[in-house]
Design an enzyme around this catalytic site. Sequence first.
Site, mmCIF file in Angstrom:
data_model
loop_
_atom_site.group_PDB
_atom_site.id
_atom_site.type_symbol
_atom_site.label_atom_id
_atom_site.label_comp_id
_atom_site.label_asym_id
_atom_site.label_seq_id
_atom_site.Cartn_x
_atom_site.Cartn_y
_atom_site.Cartn_z
ATOM 1 N N GLU A 158 14.898 10.525 5.889
ATOM 2 C CA GLU A 158 13.750 11.066 4.892
ATOM 3 C C GLU A 158 12.890 9.916 4.527
ATOM 4 O OE1 GLU A 158 11.651 12.844 4.272
ATOM 5 O OE2 GLU A 158 12.256 14.560 2.693
ATOM 6 N N ASP A 178 13.309 12.487 -3.954
ATOM 7 C CA ASP A 178 12.572 12.557 -5.206
ATOM 8 C C ASP A 178 13.181 13.544 -6.094
ATOM 9 O OD1 ASP A 178 10.251 11.728 -6.999
ATOM 10 O OD2 ASP A 178 9.226 13.749 -6.217
ATOM 11 N N PHE A 224 3.937 7.186 -7.982
ATOM 12 C CA PHE A 224 3.368 7.772 -6.760
ATOM 13 C C PHE A 224 3.026 6.691 -5.632
ATOM 14 C CE2 PHE A 224 1.045 10.018 -3.714
ATOM 15 C CZ PHE A 224 1.831 11.228 -3.575
HETATM 16 P P1 IMP Z 1 11.679 16.229 -3.228
HETATM 17 O O1 IMP Z 1 11.845 17.440 -2.456
HETATM 18 O O2 IMP Z 1 11.145 16.368 -4.438
HETATM 19 O O3 IMP Z 1 12.623 15.051 -3.225
HETATM 20 O O4 IMP Z 1 10.412 15.380 -2.422
HETATM 21 C C1 IMP Z 1 10.352 14.955 -1.104
HETATM 22 C C2 IMP Z 1 9.047 14.971 -0.599
HETATM 23 O O5 IMP Z 1 7.945 14.774 -1.646
HETATM 24 C C3 IMP Z 1 8.809 13.872 0.158
HETATM 25 O O6 IMP Z 1 9.396 13.867 1.464
HETATM 26 C C4 IMP Z 1 7.531 13.523 0.150
HETATM 27 O O7 IMP Z 1 6.614 14.133 0.975
HETATM 28 C C5 IMP Z 1 7.051 13.693 -1.194
HETATM 29 N N1 IMP Z 1 6.847 12.694 -2.162
HETATM 30 C C6 IMP Z 1 7.813 12.535 -3.221
HETATM 31 N N2 IMP Z 1 7.378 11.538 -4.008
HETATM 32 C C7 IMP Z 1 6.506 11.048 -3.457
HETATM 33 C C8 IMP Z 1 5.520 9.906 -3.438
HETATM 34 O O8 IMP Z 1 5.793 9.058 -4.417
HETATM 35 N N3 IMP Z 1 4.676 9.543 -2.578
HETATM 36 C C9 IMP Z 1 4.489 10.362 -1.417
HETATM 37 N N4 IMP Z 1 5.013 11.575 -1.217
HETATM 38 C C10 IMP Z 1 6.080 11.783 -2.140
#
Ligand code: IMP
Length: 183
Positions: A101, A105, A154
Amino acid sequence: MGMMDQDILKVLYSEEQIAQRIRDLGAEMYEDLKDKDPLFISVLRGAFIFMADIVRACQVKSDVEFIAVSSYGNAFSTTGAVKITHDIQQDITGRNLVVIEDILDSGNTLHFLKQYFITKGAASVSICTLLDKPSRRAKAIQADYIGFVVPDEFVVGYGLDYCQKYRNLPYIGVLKPEVYQGE
Ligand code: IMP
Ligand code: MG
């Protein structure tokens, strides 16, 4: 200097720093995975560049798969609901999976995928993420292999996007606020 560099406020990890970290991570994973016939599963689209580099840094006999998910939310964060838009193409019963991955986040995506793969009969599911943002975690999930722990900013580049752009920057950086003003 490409046309995207002017949108970057600061570089967090250079191309060289990323390459060095992936070499070390690949060697560490090799020791754990050499007898496991692992299946690497990349989460599209953000992990496509990391996938290409990490499988070459980890010289185990292995195969690769790709899964694509969409989750509701905006450009900056996801919500709890994750949907598979492209599924893996083989039976994973009894396999040792390594999910690749871009960033962990909130944890919504990987929490969902881990359950999904276990339900499908995987023997084990490890998680390898290039970036970890533990400060934003909403689900109890941890990665087994982490490239870098990042602050709550971000980031874009090296596969990570803002509105589908900047994935092809060779480094990881923070966008200038004016780029996403109005969001
Ligand atoms: P989660 O499901 O919130 O853990 O997020 C995972 C997805 O959110 C990642 O695969 C990214 O596509 C997107 N994402 C989360 N934080 C960032 C960031 O800082 N930059 C770009 N994409 C992000
Ligand atoms: Mg994204």
